[in-house]
Design a protein around this motif. Sequence first.
Motif, PDB file in Angstrom:
ATOM      1  N   LEU A 217       0.823  -1.206   0.000  1.00 57.49           N
ATOM      2  CA  LEU A 217       0.000   0.000   0.000  1.00 57.49           C
ATOM      3  C   LEU A 217       0.858   1.258   0.000  1.00 57.49           C
ATOM      4  CD1 LEU A 217      -2.838   1.279   0.202  1.00 57.49           C
ATOM      5  CD2 LEU A 217      -2.641   1.057   2.706  1.00 57.49           C
ATOM      6  N   VAL A 218       0.571   2.164  -0.937  1.00 55.53           N
ATOM      7  CA  VAL A 218       1.199   3.480  -1.005  1.00 55.53           C
ATOM      8  C   VAL A 218       0.108   4.522  -0.822  1.00 55.53           C
ATOM      9  CG1 VAL A 218       2.464   5.136  -2.432  1.00 55.53           C
ATOM     10  CG2 VAL A 218       3.028   2.693  -2.546  1.00 55.53           C
ATOM     11  N   MET A 219       0.259   5.376   0.181  1.00 51.43           N
ATOM     12  CA  MET A 219      -0.720   6.424   0.435  1.00 51.43           C
ATOM     13  C   MET A 219      -0.190   7.763  -0.076  1.00 51.43           C
ATOM     14  SD  MET A 219      -3.090   4.751   2.124  1.00 51.43           S
ATOM     15  CE  MET A 219      -4.115   6.137   2.629  1.00 51.43           C
ATOM     16  N   ILE A 220      -1.075   8.551  -0.663  1.00 49.71           N
ATOM     17  CA  ILE A 220      -0.806   9.962  -0.945  1.00 49.71           C
ATOM     18  C   ILE A 220      -1.835  10.738  -0.141  1.00 49.71           C
ATOM     19  CG2 ILE A 220      -0.680  11.782  -2.681  1.00 49.71           C
ATOM     20  CD1 ILE A 220       0.041   9.689  -4.747  1.00 49.71           C
ATOM     21  N   SER A 221      -1.382  11.477   0.868  1.00 51.18           N
ATOM     22  CA  SER A 221      -2.313  12.072   1.813  1.00 51.18           C
ATOM     23  C   SER A 221      -1.723  13.333   2.428  1.00 51.18           C
ATOM     24  CB  SER A 221      -2.658  11.050   2.910  1.00 51.18           C
ATOM     25  OG  SER A 221      -3.654  11.547   3.770  1.00 51.18           O
ATOM     26  N   ASP A 222      -2.491  13.936   3.340  1.00 52.09           N
ATOM     27  CA  ASP A 222      -2.025  15.130   4.038  1.00 52.09           C
ATOM     28  C   ASP A 222      -1.484  14.799   5.418  1.00 52.09           C
ATOM     29  OD1 ASP A 222      -4.435  14.386   5.075  1.00 52.09           O
ATOM     30  OD2 ASP A 222      -5.367  16.370   5.003  1.00 52.09           O
ATOM     31  N   SER A 223      -1.361  13.503   5.720  1.00 52.37           N
ATOM     32  CA  SER A 223      -0.859  13.083   7.025  1.00 52.37           C
ATOM     33  C   SER A 223      -0.208  11.715   6.911  1.00 52.37           C
ATOM     34  CB  SER A 223      -1.997  13.025   8.052  1.00 52.37           C
ATOM     35  OG  SER A 223      -1.570  12.438   9.266  1.00 52.37           O
ATOM     36  N   GLU A 224       0.769  11.472   7.757  1.00 49.83           N
ATOM     37  CA  GLU A 224       1.376  10.143   7.831  1.00 49.83           C
ATOM     38  C   GLU A 224       0.565   9.219   8.722  1.00 49.83           C
ATOM     39  OE1 GLU A 224       5.799   9.706   7.779  1.00 49.83           O
ATOM     40  OE2 GLU A 224       5.725  11.802   8.407  1.00 49.83           O
ATOM     41  N   VAL A 225      -0.338   9.792   9.491  1.00 54.80           N
ATOM     42  CA  VAL A 225      -1.166   9.009  10.405  1.00 54.80           C
ATOM     43  C   VAL A 225      -2.619   9.140   9.958  1.00 54.80           C
ATOM     44  CG1 VAL A 225      -1.884   8.655  12.777  1.00 54.80           C
ATOM     45  CG2 VAL A 225       0.433   9.430  12.299  1.00 54.80           C
ATOM     46  N   ILE A 226      -3.171   8.065   9.415  1.00 51.32           N
ATOM     47  CA  ILE A 226      -4.526   8.117   8.869  1.00 51.32           C
ATOM     48  C   ILE A 226      -5.451   7.182   9.632  1.00 51.32           C
ATOM     49  CG2 ILE A 226      -5.929   7.741   6.791  1.00 51.32           C
ATOM     50  CD1 ILE A 226      -3.307   8.386   5.207  1.00 51.32           C
ATOM     51  N   SER A 227      -5.080   5.924   9.742  1.00 50.19           N
ATOM     52  CA  SER A 227      -5.888   4.939  10.458  1.00 50.19           C
ATOM     53  C   SER A 227      -4.970   3.995  11.208  1.00 50.19           C
ATOM     54  CB  SER A 227      -6.762   4.146   9.477  1.00 50.19           C
ATOM     55  OG  SER A 227      -7.397   3.056  10.127  1.00 50.19           O
ATOM     56  N   SER A 228      -5.388   3.624  12.411  1.00 49.71           N
ATOM     57  CA  SER A 228      -4.596   2.683  13.202  1.00 49.71           C
ATOM     58  C   SER A 228      -4.864   1.240  12.783  1.00 49.71           C
ATOM     59  CB  SER A 228      -4.916   2.851  14.694  1.00 49.71           C
ATOM     60  OG  SER A 228      -6.298   2.613  14.939  1.00 49.71           O
ATOM     61  N   ASN A 229      -5.776   1.050  11.817  1.00 51.94           N
ATOM     62  CA  ASN A 229      -6.157  -0.309  11.411  1.00 51.94           C
ATOM     63  C   ASN A 229      -5.249  -0.902  10.340  1.00 51.94           C
ATOM     64  OD1 ASN A 229      -8.292  -0.225  13.202  1.00 51.94           O
ATOM     65  ND2 ASN A 229      -9.744   0.515  11.667  1.00 51.94           N
ATOM     66  N   PHE A 230      -4.374  -0.105   9.757  1.00 55.28           N
ATOM     67  CA  PHE A 230      -3.458  -0.632   8.739  1.00 55.28           C
ATOM     68  C   PHE A 230      -2.215   0.245   8.691  1.00 55.28           C
ATOM     69  CE2 PHE A 230      -6.229   2.366   6.550  1.00 55.28           C
ATOM     70  CZ  PHE A 230      -5.324   3.145   5.833  1.00 55.28           C
ATOM     71  N   THR A 231      -1.133  -0.333   8.165  1.00 59.50           N
ATOM     72  CA  THR A 231       0.134   0.395   8.028  1.00 59.50           C
ATOM     73  C   THR A 231       0.590   0.304   6.576  1.00 59.50           C
ATOM     74  OG1 THR A 231       0.776  -0.149  10.291  1.00 59.50           O
ATOM     75  CG2 THR A 231       2.522   0.593   8.803  1.00 59.50           C
ATOM     76  N   PRO A 232       0.654   1.418   5.862  1.00 56.88           N
ATOM     77  CA  PRO A 232       1.124   1.384   4.473  1.00 56.88           C
ATOM     78  C   PRO A 232       2.629   1.184   4.397  1.00 56.88           C
ATOM     79  CG  PRO A 232       0.694   3.639   5.152  1.00 56.88           C
ATOM     80  CD  PRO A 232       0.269   2.766   6.297  1.00 56.88           C
ATOM     81  N   GLU A 233       3.092   0.665   3.255  1.00 61.06           N
ATOM     82  CA  GLU A 233       4.536   0.567   3.037  1.00 61.06           C
ATOM     83  C   GLU A 233       5.165   1.954   2.958  1.00 61.06           C
ATOM     84  OE1 GLU A 233       3.804  -3.501   2.760  1.00 61.06           O
ATOM     85  OE2 GLU A 233       2.674  -1.861   1.893  1.00 61.06           O
ATOM     86  N   GLU A 234       4.481   2.858   2.249  1.00 64.55           N
ATOM     87  CA  GLU A 234       5.004   4.206   2.060  1.00 64.55           C
ATOM     88  C   GLU A 234       3.849   5.207   2.098  1.00 64.55           C
ATOM     89  OE1 GLU A 234       8.179   4.687   1.907  1.00 64.55           O
ATOM     90  OE2 GLU A 234       9.041   2.804   1.170  1.00 64.55           O
ATOM     91  N   THR A 235       4.119   6.400   2.623  1.00 65.53           N
ATOM     92  CA  THR A 235       3.139   7.488   2.601  1.00 65.53           C
ATOM     93  C   THR A 235       3.825   8.755   2.089  1.00 65.53           C
ATOM     94  OG1 THR A 235       1.942   6.575   4.507  1.00 65.53           O
ATOM     95  CG2 THR A 235       1.520   8.871   3.938  1.00 65.53           C
ATOM     96  N   LEU A 236       3.287   9.308   1.008  1.00 68.59           N
ATOM     97  CA  LEU A 236       3.762  10.575   0.463  1.00 68.59           C
ATOM     98  C   LEU A 236       2.833  11.666   0.973  1.00 68.59           C
ATOM     99  CD1 LEU A 236       4.503   9.489  -3.240  1.00 68.59           C
ATOM    100  CD2 LEU A 236       6.030   9.420  -1.250  1.00 68.59           C
TER     101      LEU A 236
END
Length: 295
Positions: A217-236
């Motif tokens: 999972l790669v997230m593109i978001s406004d925060s590195e902390v989105i949900s405690s239910n999953f952990t992405p490999e990378e967050t931009l």
Amino acid sequence: MDPTIRNKTITRLKEEIPELSPRLQVAAKYIVDHPADFGLDSIRDTARKADVSTYTLVRISERLGFDSYEDMRDPFRVALVAPTQFIDAPEWINRWRESGEIGQKQAEAALNSMAIVQRSLEGQNLKQLQRVAEMLLDAKNVYLTAVRASYSIAYYFHYVGRMALPSLQLIPRHINSAIDELNYADEGDVMIAITLTPYSRETIEACEFARKKGVKLVMISDSEVISSNFTPEETLVASTLSTHHFGCYTGVMAVAENLVSLLVALGGQDVKDRITSYETLRKDNNAYWVAKKKH
């Protein structure tokens, strides 16, 4: 003071969020998302902005091993005096400001857009961007999901990115859900999820489902902390600060554009050949309007 304490504190908060109580999670996420405000504001102001009690903030400082709340805040406060380069207002911005109330509003919005592009790009890690691009290029399938306003960025990323990355699939398609499209996804696949505050339920549920399937999972978001239910490999992470009611997406678009440019660069001649093929196809099928010459 050790200049690394601030970053170490943020890293610990991100690592420990899944184990925290709901109220401590809210406080931790606020600190991670707003480190400058946290360093500047009093404990009462921080509690009000984060919508938690001052006692919750004290508890989280104790959890991290600090002697007091102020000991936890001090590294963030000290970091605020570090030199930071802000974008200079060009002359046309000043002319807008001097042209009246409407000009002042437009100047403020324009300067904000340029500033968050700069802030979003300077916050990127080059090694991380390379890891993300290589992960996408090596994947069997790359799924891309977003809904509501974020969908506009996903649509553009897919339209352009599929020329560099033929495995790229925009989901959901038609009237399906993203989860339907992920039914046969597995460990060899990657999903890019674009979601910004307030986070869409459908996207978060698709991320949780993808991780259960073993999808990277790669997230593109406004925060590195989105949900405690999953952990992405990378967050931009990109800034979405705005002068109006809605988030400003220019920073997110700039990050997406940079990722596309990296995919093209790393894809080599194969990517260039595919782009040429698309251009030829569109030209041969009159995809673009051309004004008729006057006789």
